[in-house]
Design a protein around this motif. Sequence first.
Motif, PDB file in Angstrom:
ATOM      1  N   PHE A  45       0.824  -1.196   0.000  1.00  0.00           N
ATOM      2  CA  PHE A  45       0.000   0.000   0.000  1.00  0.00           C
ATOM      3  C   PHE A  45       0.871   1.264   0.000  1.00  0.00           C
ATOM      4  N   GLY A  46       1.819   1.299   0.924  1.00  0.00           N
ATOM      5  CA  GLY A  46       2.620   2.516   1.089  1.00  0.00           C
ATOM      6  C   GLY A  46       3.470   2.816  -0.120  1.00  0.00           C
ATOM      7  N   GLN A  47       4.086   1.752  -0.651  1.00  0.00           N
ATOM      8  CA  GLN A  47       4.947   1.979  -1.810  1.00  0.00           C
ATOM      9  C   GLN A  47       4.126   2.427  -3.019  1.00  0.00           C
ATOM     10  N   ASN A  48       2.960   1.836  -3.171  1.00  0.00           N
ATOM     11  CA  ASN A  48       2.081   2.202  -4.273  1.00  0.00           C
ATOM     12  C   ASN A  48       1.709   3.682  -4.193  1.00  0.00           C
ATOM     13  N   GLN A  49       1.318   4.093  -2.989  1.00  0.00           N
ATOM     14  CA  GLN A  49       0.929   5.489  -2.791  1.00  0.00           C
ATOM     15  C   GLN A  49       2.118   6.417  -3.002  1.00  0.00           C
ATOM     16  N   ALA A  50       3.259   6.036  -2.442  1.00  0.00           N
ATOM     17  CA  ALA A  50       4.431   6.902  -2.510  1.00  0.00           C
ATOM     18  C   ALA A  50       4.887   7.069  -3.958  1.00  0.00           C
ATOM     19  N   ARG A  51       4.884   5.952  -4.678  1.00  0.00           N
ATOM     20  CA  ARG A  51       5.312   6.037  -6.079  1.00  0.00           C
ATOM     21  C   ARG A  51       4.378   6.956  -6.861  1.00  0.00           C
ATOM     22  N   PRO A 104      -0.396  12.115   1.904  1.00  0.00           N
ATOM     23  CA  PRO A 104      -1.087  11.632   0.705  1.00  0.00           C
ATOM     24  C   PRO A 104      -1.999  10.443   0.997  1.00  0.00           C
ATOM     25  N   GLY A 105      -2.011   9.921   2.201  1.00  0.00           N
ATOM     26  CA  GLY A 105      -2.915   8.804   2.461  1.00  0.00           C
ATOM     27  C   GLY A 105      -2.547   8.050   3.711  1.00  0.00           C
ATOM     28  N   SER A 106      -3.435   8.018   4.676  1.00  0.00           N
ATOM     29  CA  SER A 106      -3.220   7.241   5.893  1.00  0.00           C
ATOM     30  C   SER A 106      -4.551   6.655   6.327  1.00  0.00           C
ATOM     31  N   PRO A 107      -4.887   5.487   5.823  1.00  0.00           N
ATOM     32  CA  PRO A 107      -6.167   4.900   6.182  1.00  0.00           C
ATOM     33  C   PRO A 107      -6.213   4.581   7.668  1.00  0.00           C
ATOM     34  N   GLY A 108      -7.363   4.714   8.243  1.00  0.00           N
ATOM     35  CA  GLY A 108      -7.554   4.312   9.624  1.00  0.00           C
ATOM     36  C   GLY A 108      -7.180   5.361  10.650  1.00  0.00           C
ATOM     37  N   LEU A 109      -6.595   6.450  10.174  1.00  0.00           N
ATOM     38  CA  LEU A 109      -6.133   7.479  11.093  1.00  0.00           C
ATOM     39  C   LEU A 109      -7.284   8.084  11.897  1.00  0.00           C
ATOM     40  N   TYR A 110      -8.430   8.069  11.262  1.00  0.00           N
ATOM     41  CA  TYR A 110      -9.622   8.740  11.805  1.00  0.00           C
ATOM     42  C   TYR A 110     -10.420   7.825  12.712  1.00  0.00           C
ATOM     43  N   ALA A 163       4.996  14.698   4.980  1.00  0.00           N
ATOM     44  CA  ALA A 163       3.902  14.063   4.257  1.00  0.00           C
ATOM     45  C   ALA A 163       3.949  12.565   4.546  1.00  0.00           C
ATOM     46  N   PRO A 164       3.158  12.098   5.529  1.00  0.00           N
ATOM     47  CA  PRO A 164       3.246  10.688   5.900  1.00  0.00           C
ATOM     48  C   PRO A 164       2.235   9.818   5.161  1.00  0.00           C
ATOM     49  N   ILE A 165       2.662   8.599   4.863  1.00  0.00           N
ATOM     50  CA  ILE A 165       1.741   7.562   4.395  1.00  0.00           C
ATOM     51  C   ILE A 165       1.859   6.442   5.420  1.00  0.00           C
ATOM     52  N   THR A 166       0.839   6.262   6.215  1.00  0.00           N
ATOM     53  CA  THR A 166       0.939   5.294   7.311  1.00  0.00           C
ATOM     54  C   THR A 166      -0.166   4.259   7.223  1.00  0.00           C
ATOM     55  N   ARG A 167       0.092   3.167   7.895  1.00  0.00           N
ATOM     56  CA  ARG A 167      -0.944   2.206   8.228  1.00  0.00           C
ATOM     57  C   ARG A 167      -1.308   2.485   9.684  1.00  0.00           C
ATOM     58  N   PRO A 168      -2.410   1.950  10.163  1.00  0.00           N
ATOM     59  CA  PRO A 168      -2.760   2.231  11.556  1.00  0.00           C
ATOM     60  C   PRO A 168      -1.648   1.880  12.546  1.00  0.00           C
ATOM     61  N   ALA A 169      -0.950   0.761  12.321  1.00  0.00           N
ATOM     62  CA  ALA A 169       0.087   0.383  13.286  1.00  0.00           C
ATOM     63  C   ALA A 169       1.235   1.382  13.289  1.00  0.00           C
TER      64      ALA A 169
END
Lengths: 290, 610, 422, 236
Positions: free
Chosen positions: C200-206, C278-284, C250-256
């Motif tokens: 997920f992260g690499q896809n978003q970052a790229r 650019p994208g951090s699912p679950g942050l909310y 600019a962070p791209i994180t997973r919940p963990a």
Amino acid sequence: MDVTLVLQGLLSGLLFGGVYSLMAVGLTLIFGVMRVVNFAHGDMMVWGMYLSYLLATRAGIDPYLSFVVSAAALFALGLLVQRGLVDRVIDAPHEMQILLMLGVALVLENLALVAFGPEPTRVRSPLGAATLWLGPVFVDLARLVTFVVAVLLTVALSLFLYRTDLGRTIRAAADNTYGALVIGIDVRRVYAVAFGVGAACVGAAGALVSSILPFQPPTGLSLSVTSFNIVIIGGMGSLLGAFIGGLLVSVAESLGAVFLKPSLKELVSFSLLIVILLFRPAGLFGKRTS
Amino acid sequence: MRWAVVAALAVLLALPAVLSSYAVTIFILIFFYGFLGQAWNIVGGYAGQLSAGHAAFVGVGGYTAAMLSIEAGLTPWVGMFVGAALAALLGAIIGYLGFRFGLRGFYFVLLTVAFAEICRIAVSNIDAIGGALGLYITFTGDPRQFQFRDGRVYYYIALALMLAATATAWAIERQRFGIYLAAIREDEAAAEALGVNALKYKMLAMVVSTFLTGLGGTFYAFYLFSLQPNTLFGIPLSVEIIIRPIVGGAGTLLGPILGSFILTPLAELSRLYLGQGGLHGAHLIAYGVLLIGVVLFLPEGAYPRLRRVLQRSRLAPFSGHRGSDERSHAAPVAGHPRSEPGDERSHPAPVSGHLRSEPGSRPPPQKTLLVVRGLSKRFGGLQAVAGLDLAVEHGEMLGLIGPNGAGKTTVFNLLSGFLTPDAGDVSFRDRSLVGLPPHAICRLGLARTFQLVRPFPRMSVLENVRVGALARHPHALEARARARDVVERVGLGAREHVTAGTLTLAERKRLELGRALATEPTLLLLDEVMAGLNPTEIEPIIRLIRGIHASGVSILLIEHNMRAVMALSHRIVVLSFGEKIAEGTPADIANHPKVVEAYLGDEYVRAAPA
Amino acid sequence: MTKHRLTRRTFLKATAAGATVAGFPLPLRAQPKTFKIGVIHPVTGALAEPGQACRLGAQMAADAINAAGGIKSKGGIKLQLIVGDTQTKPENGRVEAERVVNRGTRMLMGSFDSGSTNAMASLAQQRRVPLLIDIAAADPITANVAKSVKDGQQKVQYVYRNFPTGSSFGRKAVQYFNEIFKEANASPKRVVLMYCNDLFGQNQARGFQAAHKAANPSWEIVEAIPWPEPPSDLSTEVSKAKAAKPDVIAPITRPASALLLFPEIRKQRIELMGIVGPGSPGLYEAGQLAALKEDLEYVLTSVPWANFKNPKTNAVAEEYRKRSGGKTFDTNSGYSYDGMFVIADILERAVSLEDPDAIVDAMKTTNFSGGLMQYAGPVVFNELGDNPNAISTMIQILSQKPVAVWPKEAALQKLVFPRPKA
Amino acid sequence: MSALLRLDGLEAGYGDLTAVSGVSLEVRRGEAVALIGANGAGKTTTLRAISGLLPVRAGRIEFEGARLDGLASARIVARGITHVPEGRQLFPTMTVRDNLELGGRAADRRHRDDALELVFTLFPRLHERERQLAGTLSGGEQQMCAIGRGLMARPRLLLLDEPSLGLAPVTVKLIFDTLQRVNGDGMTMLLVEQNVPRALQLSHRGYVLENGRIVLEGTRESLRASPHVKQAYLGL
């Protein structure tokens, strides 16, 4: 290269090493005594974390206090696993022991999933974002406390193993099972206690790092892998080895993150593991077993 | 048995005609994991080297074939072999490091895990091969691209892979290679002493196993169309690979297949029954409990248990076959059983055996066979052997005696390559042995037995001896025939099919002797072959040793039974605290004051006038 | 219909007697009044959390559709979900898809992680079962199929996606960054991208980096710092970011990893204009907010988000909160929910439900505007099979609540940037 | 003198191997009794059966009039029998003091200190090496440590298995002199030994084992005179 960054990396890595040391102590104890490789180690630790999470969120008990409860619960679990399962396969081929502990790991992980759900969590640290600045570098107080606890736990365990009769009995059984039998030690009972104490350490460690490490049910696997790494590097069965190994792996990864792409930092610790395996398989502080 | 196999095959070939595509899919997974399990079994089961990083080889194989197909348009039918070769190369590297540095058991497990993890992390970070995103293969249904619209084609390919791996395992099992692997797994040191180059065979096993595993990678890639580092190089896949053969019975031919037939559908069933409700994870708990149950109730795996059950139920109809065993069982142990007329043998037993069948090649007798000069070995604070000089002439029977702890066994370990001397030289047939590994020394014609006998406990008597015979007769059948001769000769003919682990001590001693003899040595080192035997057992052994000696084998023996040593030896060397204190004929030795003192204490010398 | 009770016999029937099933669909039962849809997500394993959210979202949507009378144009036929679990393993993506297809599902939806989704996509093509990807961002999944159809290797595309792809995520994020900076009248120069180095992260970052390069805005990505996911420690990574003297992280994180990253950023006292991701699912999620509290305040992140201006969304979100035990109606539950409605819409319009190609024809002509998520327009499928109107929304954590703040038409509150000094 | 230990028709072995059968012997209070015989005669098996390390297959073992057979080794030690095993079986990575204290761990602190003092008086060398790891001791010191560990439990019967094994003559003499002293102070002993003259010097009586059976028994003098004994060892 930025000197501050290197210094900070070194310092953070060293302090975080306390977390790693705590993780490894119980594993090394169980292996050192019974020569059983506890593949459920990480999953036991996750249970320790969840117990402290429950106590923190439901009863408001700080992990620095509730670790006693986690330790007690895991002691019971360890006793049960040893008496009910491990004891029965102590003479079975190596691969069967591995399979057994994999089975236990699978059960523990998914029990956690059923009980606590899949989302990652972390106990809010009572120390929060407390930091101590020394010029340009800072000390993370929660880590400092964990580091001190790791030292204390290692010392306490050493005192237990080296200064109490029960501890000495455990070491004796580990050192020479036949010799222990000869002088009338009930080796099965000692094994159960040792597994229990090892598991209790795992539980305590889980609780104590639950405010530093985020966790979710599948976290157990990576905790196990990291702990094995540390214990092999430090020397299977050596408490000092687990402590120093934890610091070493942590510093290696931290400096790896400084000098390499951080996503490659685990390459450093795995390479260290391979070098140790090849050139000093007993580990830095391990005893050579013939 | 043969018919059962044919029938099973016929059923498997016909099944897709009546199965739903879902059932076909399940069978594909059964075959695929049976295949991977069988591939792992060659190194993990037969050779007993527990690799827990086999996913890495699936990954290397799959990624190679996929990249060659995507980037170079190379058909996976070719790419799969390139991938397998690369996997085998990686396997060879990991195997060499592990075996060369003597990593066993759990340490080897961790080494393989570490390498697999390194691969996973590396692949996740290399954008050119997809990084963490992985590779996505387009479904085209083109058979030239290893893709098929009809799922049943994958069924047959997976079945073929599983059968090919099983055939490979079967072929290995029947040949010297497999027999050696089994010996290494049972007792590596004992195998080395019988001329088995353990490093070489473990390496071969690793290469064959990882090559096959690499082939599996291509199947995975072009069946699932999706390659990610975490799934293809990750620990969970490695675990999937190893649990089936372990559950089925590691090191058995059908264990991995049986394991896959048990576990794969059970995993599906448990997900089907328990995976639908609200309790996410319940099916994996059930699966874990199942694994624990297997360990507790089938500690050697399912297949060995199944085989025993089948054998028991077959006992009656097949009693004709087994009856002959039981009849000969009753024959006198030390006699010469099994010489019933009509008992056909491809090689008539050489009665007063000249086992070394090429007398012409024997070196000229004037030279000294074994010369030891200044041999020394220290263990920590203990000088185990100190400057020992020793010579064994051709055709000689030399006794080596001394009180417990005098260093006799250490001398044997130094001569046979199990220990390297700190100083001194050992020359055998004018060739220095220092630095040679045990298997090479054995092949030069110097064989040994172990004081604490080390039979391969799960192998039969005949199989045990065959390991030795293979040193001179690489063909398994020929070696078997030779082994049979030797087994007769050491008086175990009636027991040749008995599992070595169940022999009595006296029989195990004979077996130990027979195994060493089967390597057709010029010089035989016997380490207390009579210890623990009673006089009625000792007499025939003495006769046996005399017979071996008469057939042209020189002998160096350590023995506590003085009567036997005195009776057998031409000369005797006495060791005490690692030093030679006396040397001479038995008569000289018996009256040598130093010897009496060493054995019975100085008071005895003073008290009892000689 | 009574709940299908699984017994050993039915399993055997499902497997060994598959030929019968194929020949005479569901013998001994009345002609079904249901249309079966295979819904496959990872409900155990590392991605169990989003997977479980997806499954619940899809189930709620199906319940709602059925309650409203099913597929009206087809005599009110009801939707029946046959669920599957991938455990995040591609092989299970395939096995589960085979299983549900074997049980008579005529459409598939799934499956969150791109690896399993691609395995499902190949099966969809092979077995001619239309697949609607509710969530999975890897571009090649649909693009590969479209290309093989275009090249004539295959006749029909059965795989469609109502979700932003990795590259469209990136383009949108860069666009939002520019617009936000402009709106706030701020001009940050140095941006440090930090991301989890998984799929997920690499896809978003790229996607983000590629879009940045293409747009060439006034701000620069001075450093990109990936970390292994899940991480055990991110302090050195954050120190490294600090050393790059960023205006914006600019962070791209997973919940963990979010649980580690945000406290660490605060702890190290980095002088920032803000954290814009650019994208951090679950942050909310409530759990994350409770665990991170003030560390999340003012954090902006671009995620696929529900349109809470739509009153229906609020009602569904409330119901979701109840049924999930307090969770937010988010990207995962939302897109799976919408996915089911898109399927219902397709089924309404399909000429026949028996012929997969008729369903595909209806899919191609989709123009659906009843979704609860924030779209740039109605749900349509382009030549690749992707929905170009599936976009993300910039949300911000304000007073411990996630609020949509950008684009303007979605904004419920005014964004705060640069963040106030503590 | 009453019998402290009595074996009656003992049978024991390993796997399908019967190592001793029909062994009957007795040890009286205060006695030192030697069990001699060639390698593999069953001496060690007999000791292991007595101390519960090996199951008794047939026959009975009585200690102070009560049955011992069937008890676990821990219980047997608690009854007052300690076993100084062949090969010493020390705890190599623990200190000499730890090894000794483990031997006396059942006693309370004060008794343990007394016992320790006694052991150090008997073997001053151990006192010097108190803090050294047992694995680094010389063979003789290890043997002293093993005997010391056995004495720490203040047993009423001491089983000694090959105390002279692999030791230099001077050390053997030292150890046997000490054992003699301990026996003189009232400690009952059952001794397995290959060094026949030493064994007979220490013991009042002896039994000769051959192939798992007792073939000869007698007083020290009668055994010394017996040609059977020398023959058993030197084959002369």
